[in-house]
Motif scaffolding. Structure first.
Motif, PDB file in Angstrom:
ATOM      1  N   GLN A  86       7.165 -14.185 -32.065  1.00  0.00           N
ATOM      2  CA  GLN A  86       6.133 -15.149 -31.714  1.00  0.00           C
ATOM      3  C   GLN A  86       6.534 -16.055 -30.547  1.00  0.00           C
ATOM      4  OE1 GLN A  86       3.513 -13.763 -32.956  1.00  0.00           O
ATOM      5  NE2 GLN A  86       2.648 -15.566 -33.928  1.00  0.00           N
ATOM      6  N   ILE A  87       7.822 -16.252 -30.360  1.00  0.00           N
ATOM      7  CA  ILE A  87       8.274 -17.021 -29.195  1.00  0.00           C
ATOM      8  C   ILE A  87       7.843 -16.307 -27.913  1.00  0.00           C
ATOM      9  CG2 ILE A  87      10.274 -17.875 -27.906  1.00  0.00           C
ATOM     10  CD1 ILE A  87      11.722 -18.191 -30.591  1.00  0.00           C
ATOM     11  N   PHE A  88       8.093 -15.004 -27.875  1.00  0.00           N
ATOM     12  CA  PHE A  88       7.679 -14.214 -26.710  1.00  0.00           C
ATOM     13  C   PHE A  88       6.157 -14.081 -26.651  1.00  0.00           C
ATOM     14  CE2 PHE A  88      11.977 -12.390 -27.674  1.00  0.00           C
ATOM     15  CZ  PHE A  88      12.610 -12.874 -26.543  1.00  0.00           C
ATOM     16  N   GLY A  89       5.545 -13.843 -27.808  1.00  0.00           N
ATOM     17  CA  GLY A  89       4.096 -13.696 -27.846  1.00  0.00           C
ATOM     18  C   GLY A  89       3.376 -14.941 -27.374  1.00  0.00           C
ATOM     19  N   THR A 133       5.622 -19.887 -32.224  1.00  0.00           N
ATOM     20  CA  THR A 133       4.764 -19.574 -31.086  1.00  0.00           C
ATOM     21  C   THR A 133       4.763 -20.733 -30.093  1.00  0.00           C
ATOM     22  OG1 THR A 133       3.336 -18.322 -32.577  1.00  0.00           O
ATOM     23  CG2 THR A 133       2.425 -18.845 -30.429  1.00  0.00           C
ATOM     24  N   THR A 134       4.969 -21.944 -30.614  1.00  0.00           N
ATOM     25  CA  THR A 134       4.928 -23.150 -29.784  1.00  0.00           C
ATOM     26  C   THR A 134       5.911 -23.083 -28.629  1.00  0.00           C
ATOM     27  OG1 THR A 134       4.446 -24.372 -31.806  1.00  0.00           O
ATOM     28  CG2 THR A 134       5.014 -25.668 -29.869  1.00  0.00           C
ATOM     29  N   PHE A 135       7.116 -22.597 -28.909  1.00  0.00           N
ATOM     30  CA  PHE A 135       8.159 -22.617 -27.881  1.00  0.00           C
ATOM     31  C   PHE A 135       7.732 -21.827 -26.643  1.00  0.00           C
ATOM     32  CE2 PHE A 135      10.472 -23.224 -31.919  1.00  0.00           C
ATOM     33  CZ  PHE A 135      11.078 -24.443 -31.639  1.00  0.00           C
ATOM     34  N   PHE A 144       1.183 -14.125 -15.051  1.00  0.00           N
ATOM     35  CA  PHE A 144       0.982 -12.836 -15.716  1.00  0.00           C
ATOM     36  C   PHE A 144       2.230 -11.954 -15.642  1.00  0.00           C
ATOM     37  CE2 PHE A 144      -3.386 -14.224 -15.192  1.00  0.00           C
ATOM     38  CZ  PHE A 144      -3.950 -13.850 -16.402  1.00  0.00           C
ATOM     39  N   ILE A 145       3.109 -12.225 -14.679  1.00  0.00           N
ATOM     40  CA  ILE A 145       4.404 -11.531 -14.654  1.00  0.00           C
ATOM     41  C   ILE A 145       5.198 -11.937 -15.892  1.00  0.00           C
ATOM     42  CG2 ILE A 145       6.587 -11.269 -13.411  1.00  0.00           C
ATOM     43  CD1 ILE A 145       5.062 -11.848 -10.813  1.00  0.00           C
ATOM     44  N   LEU A 146       5.186 -13.254 -16.171  1.00  0.00           N
ATOM     45  CA  LEU A 146       5.819 -13.749 -17.388  1.00  0.00           C
ATOM     46  C   LEU A 146       5.141 -13.159 -18.628  1.00  0.00           C
ATOM     47  CD1 LEU A 146       7.696 -15.743 -18.921  1.00  0.00           C
ATOM     48  CD2 LEU A 146       5.899 -17.459 -18.655  1.00  0.00           C
ATOM     49  N   GLY A 147       3.810 -13.098 -18.603  1.00  0.00           N
ATOM     50  CA  GLY A 147       3.064 -12.569 -19.738  1.00  0.00           C
ATOM     51  C   GLY A 147       3.409 -11.119 -20.039  1.00  0.00           C
ATOM     52  N   ALA A 148       3.532 -10.298 -18.999  1.00  0.00           N
ATOM     53  CA  ALA A 148       3.860  -8.883 -19.193  1.00  0.00           C
ATOM     54  C   ALA A 148       5.223  -8.720 -19.860  1.00  0.00           C
ATOM     55  CB  ALA A 148       3.839  -8.158 -17.844  1.00  0.00           C
ATOM     56  N   ALA A 149       6.223  -9.428 -19.313  1.00  0.00           N
ATOM     57  CA  ALA A 149       7.573  -9.333 -19.869  1.00  0.00           C
ATOM     58  C   ALA A 149       7.615  -9.848 -21.305  1.00  0.00           C
ATOM     59  CB  ALA A 149       8.547 -10.120 -18.994  1.00  0.00           C
ATOM     60  N   ALA A 150       6.897 -10.958 -21.565  1.00  0.00           N
ATOM     61  CA  ALA A 150       6.933 -11.581 -22.889  1.00  0.00           C
ATOM     62  C   ALA A 150       6.304 -10.687 -23.955  1.00  0.00           C
ATOM     63  CB  ALA A 150       6.212 -12.938 -22.836  1.00  0.00           C
ATOM     64  N   TYR A 151       5.132 -10.129 -23.666  1.00  0.00           N
ATOM     65  CA  TYR A 151       4.465  -9.272 -24.646  1.00  0.00           C
ATOM     66  C   TYR A 151       5.279  -8.016 -24.948  1.00  0.00           C
ATOM     67  CZ  TYR A 151      -0.016 -11.764 -24.964  1.00  0.00           C
ATOM     68  OH  TYR A 151      -1.004 -12.671 -25.234  1.00  0.00           O
ATOM     69  N   ILE A 152       5.842  -7.407 -23.917  1.00  0.00           N
ATOM     70  CA  ILE A 152       6.639  -6.194 -24.124  1.00  0.00           C
ATOM     71  C   ILE A 152       7.881  -6.496 -24.960  1.00  0.00           C
ATOM     72  CG2 ILE A 152       8.056  -4.455 -22.951  1.00  0.00           C
ATOM     73  CD1 ILE A 152       5.919  -4.516 -20.694  1.00  0.00           C
ATOM     74  N   LEU A 153       8.529  -7.632 -24.688  1.00  0.00           N
ATOM     75  CA  LEU A 153       9.702  -8.032 -25.476  1.00  0.00           C
ATOM     76  C   LEU A 153       9.333  -8.287 -26.933  1.00  0.00           C
ATOM     77  CD1 LEU A 153      11.642 -10.373 -23.025  1.00  0.00           C
ATOM     78  CD2 LEU A 153      12.508  -8.272 -24.078  1.00  0.00           C
ATOM     79  N   ALA A 154       8.173  -8.919 -27.155  1.00  0.00           N
ATOM     80  CA  ALA A 154       7.711  -9.171 -28.527  1.00  0.00           C
ATOM     81  C   ALA A 154       7.531  -7.851 -29.279  1.00  0.00           C
ATOM     82  CB  ALA A 154       6.402  -9.955 -28.510  1.00  0.00           C
ATOM     83  N   GLY A 155       6.948  -6.860 -28.608  1.00  0.00           N
ATOM     84  CA  GLY A 155       6.757  -5.555 -29.222  1.00  0.00           C
ATOM     85  C   GLY A 155       8.072  -4.867 -29.560  1.00  0.00           C
ATOM     86  N   VAL A 156       9.027  -4.976 -28.659  1.00  0.00           N
ATOM     87  CA  VAL A 156      10.343  -4.349 -28.874  1.00  0.00           C
ATOM     88  C   VAL A 156      11.049  -4.986 -30.072  1.00  0.00           C
ATOM     89  CG1 VAL A 156      12.653  -4.080 -27.890  1.00  0.00           C
ATOM     90  CG2 VAL A 156      10.647  -3.597 -26.488  1.00  0.00           C
ATOM     91  N   VAL A 157      11.008  -6.320 -30.155  1.00  0.00           N
ATOM     92  CA  VAL A 157      11.649  -7.036 -31.274  1.00  0.00           C
ATOM     93  C   VAL A 157      11.087  -6.560 -32.610  1.00  0.00           C
ATOM     94  CG1 VAL A 157      11.815  -9.288 -32.412  1.00  0.00           C
ATOM     95  CG2 VAL A 157      12.328  -9.090 -29.981  1.00  0.00           C
ATOM     96  N   LEU A 158       9.770  -6.479 -32.719  1.00  0.00           N
ATOM     97  CA  LEU A 158       9.145  -6.064 -33.971  1.00  0.00           C
ATOM     98  C   LEU A 158       9.448  -4.608 -34.311  1.00  0.00           C
ATOM     99  CD1 LEU A 158       5.722  -7.851 -33.504  1.00  0.00           C
ATOM    100  CD2 LEU A 158       7.366  -8.325 -35.318  1.00  0.00           C
ATOM    101  N   PHE A 159       9.413  -3.738 -33.299  1.00  0.00           N
ATOM    102  CA  PHE A 159       9.641  -2.320 -33.534  1.00  0.00           C
ATOM    103  C   PHE A 159      11.059  -2.055 -34.026  1.00  0.00           C
ATOM    104  CE2 PHE A 159      10.677   2.048 -32.247  1.00  0.00           C
ATOM    105  CZ  PHE A 159       9.620   2.722 -32.850  1.00  0.00           C
ATOM    106  N   ILE A 160      12.020  -2.781 -33.477  1.00  0.00           N
ATOM    107  CA  ILE A 160      13.421  -2.551 -33.827  1.00  0.00           C
ATOM    108  C   ILE A 160      13.816  -3.259 -35.125  1.00  0.00           C
ATOM    109  CG2 ILE A 160      15.815  -2.997 -33.114  1.00  0.00           C
ATOM    110  CD1 ILE A 160      14.920  -2.590 -30.226  1.00  0.00           C
ATOM    111  N   MET A 161      13.324  -4.488 -35.324  1.00  0.00           N
ATOM    112  CA  MET A 161      13.873  -5.349 -36.373  1.00  0.00           C
ATOM    113  C   MET A 161      13.029  -5.455 -37.651  1.00  0.00           C
ATOM    114  SD  MET A 161      15.292  -8.469 -33.967  1.00  0.00           S
ATOM    115  CE  MET A 161      16.049  -9.320 -35.349  1.00  0.00           C
TER     116      MET A 161
END
Length: 431
Positions: free
Chosen positions: A42-45, A168-170, A198-215
């Motif tokens: 949620q931090i990344f999201g 999510t706040t952070f 939106f560059i930040l948004g792209a990186a953040a959403y992809i990282l959020a997905g990776v965290v959930l998929f792995i952990m």
């Protein structure tokens, strides 16, 4: 040989999952782990969510050359999130939270990349299509709040929702305040400045997905379904007990109505505030500051809100939501356009009222559903939330263009009063 090894691996995995059914200690451990993993994502999201909220309307205004359609990006984001909410809900129902949430965040990241390309080639068509896809991140970010409730008992549910939302706040507060930084970075690599967030948004959403998929293993929703399938469920004392699993339709209707109404009011006023500020001489940095406070108020009070919802009740906090949104609308309407302090207070109250409504409404939805249909129902409810936000965003630009920001804020705040008769009708659903 390979078939035997595969079958053996499946047996081991099944045995591992089965071990959670009769172990309250394992359930507690998984519950806490799920909250931690979802909170990290949620931090990344939150950072990804904030990008579109902050500059989406400004980017459309710049590319279209008019204020009349400045509400369209918000509408497209929420419309895209509507389709994604349905998709993520059904994917989660069938394959679990891990698959549904990680897929949704990845799609949102691809949408953000499309927005960047649209700004580079100045294509309004690509911008609108990409914003629709980008909405998947917003829907997923919102649906992640349900993951923490899968193994929570009734007295923990609102608090569990709150814990994930607090984190999510952070990201959500950092995102708007990095508008200038990301704008300068975008210019340095030959990209229009408004596409920077939106560059930040792209990186953040992809990282959020990776965290959930792995952990997010084992999947809490899969475990919850297994517990319910054996007619067992976590009691208020934290150990396993038999429970009845019935669907409370009144609770679902009321919970959905609370969240739909708060979404309409919040999105409508929030969408046009950046445009209103720019007309009164505020710079991009000031816009980012106000929106940062707004998003902070949407998520930061969650920890306290969850406790209040669990202690005082769902309907009490829903009424508090309507009252707070009314105050926010009136203050936004009558505050001088050049007053940063009053705009910050108004938008903070707007976020706080939304927070009260979302958590109380979400808790009602979880209370009123069984795991056999829960994720699918949650996805359907989030579709209604997204569509209502889309309507609010689309109409907000037209109302301001045809009348004024004052009219929009007064109408929006007054609309929130409709929550009171709805939640009074819901008294029976809390019993």
């Amino acid at each position: 040989m390979l078939q035997k090894d595969g079958a053996k691996a499946l047996d081991v995995q099944s045995a591992s999952l089965q071990s959670y059914i009769h172990s309250s200690e394992k359930q507690k451990t998984l519950y806490k782990r799920t909250l931690l993993v979802v909170s990290i994502s949620q931090i990344f999201g939150g950072a990804g969510l904030a990008a579109g909220v902050t500059v989406g309307a400004l980017l459309a205004q710049q590319m279209l050359g008019t204020d009349a359609f400045a509400g369209i990006p918000s509408s497209l984001l929420t419309l895209g999130s509507a389709g994604a909410a349905l998709f993520v809900g059904r994917l989660s129902q069938r394959y679990g939270r891990r698959t549904g949430l990680s897929t949704g965040f990845m799609i949102g990241g691809l949408g953000a990349i499309g927005v960047i390309l649209a700004a580079i080639i100045n294509s309004v068509f690509l911008l609108f299509i990409s914003l629709l896809i980008y909405g998947a991140g917003s829907a997923t970010n919102l649906q992640a709040r349900y993951a923490g409730t899968d193994l929570a008992n009734r007295k923990q549910r609102a608090t569990a929702i709150s814990l994930t939302m607090v984190f999510t706040t952070f990201g959500a507060v950092a995102g708007p305040n990095l508008v200038n930084v990301m704008g300068n970075f975008a210019l340095s690599i030959g990209v229009p400045s408004l596409a920077g967030p939106f560059i930040l948004g792209a990186a953040a959403y992809i990282l959020a997905g990776v965290v959930l998929f792995i952990m997010l293993r084992p999947d809490p929703f899969v475990i919850a379904r297994m517990i319910e399938a054996t007619n067992l469920g976590p009691s208020d004392k934290g150990h396993v007990t038999t429970t009845e699993h019935t669907e409370n339709k009144r609770g679902i209707i009321v919970g959905a109505t609370i969240m739909v109404m708060t979404q309409i009011v919040m999105v409508a006023i929030m969408t046009m505030t950046p445009v209103h500020m720019m007309h009164h001489g505020h710079g991009l940095g000031a816009v980012g500051l106000v929106i940062g406070f707004h998003i902070g108020a949407m998520y930061l009070p969650s920890l306290v809100t969850g406790v209040l919802v669990d202690k005082l009740g769902r309907t009490t906090m829903a009424i508090a939501s309507g009252t707070t949104l009314l105050l926010a609308g009136l203050l936004a309407a009558f505050a001088p356009g050049d007053s940063m302090i009053l705009l910050i207070i108004a938008l903070s109250l707007l976020g706080l009222g939304w927070n009260f409504g979302l958590i109380s409404g979400t808790a009602l939805i979880v209370d009123s559903t069984a795991t056999s249909t829960r994720a699918k129902t949650q996805g359907t409810v989030d579709v209604l939330i997204a569509l209502s936000g889309a309507a609010g965003g689309a109409l907000s630009g037209m109302i301001v263009a045809g009348s004024s920001y004052l009219t929009l804020s007064v109408v929006g705040g007054s609309l929130s009063l409709l929550l009171i008769p709805v939640v009074l009708w819901s008294r029976g659903s809390e019993r």
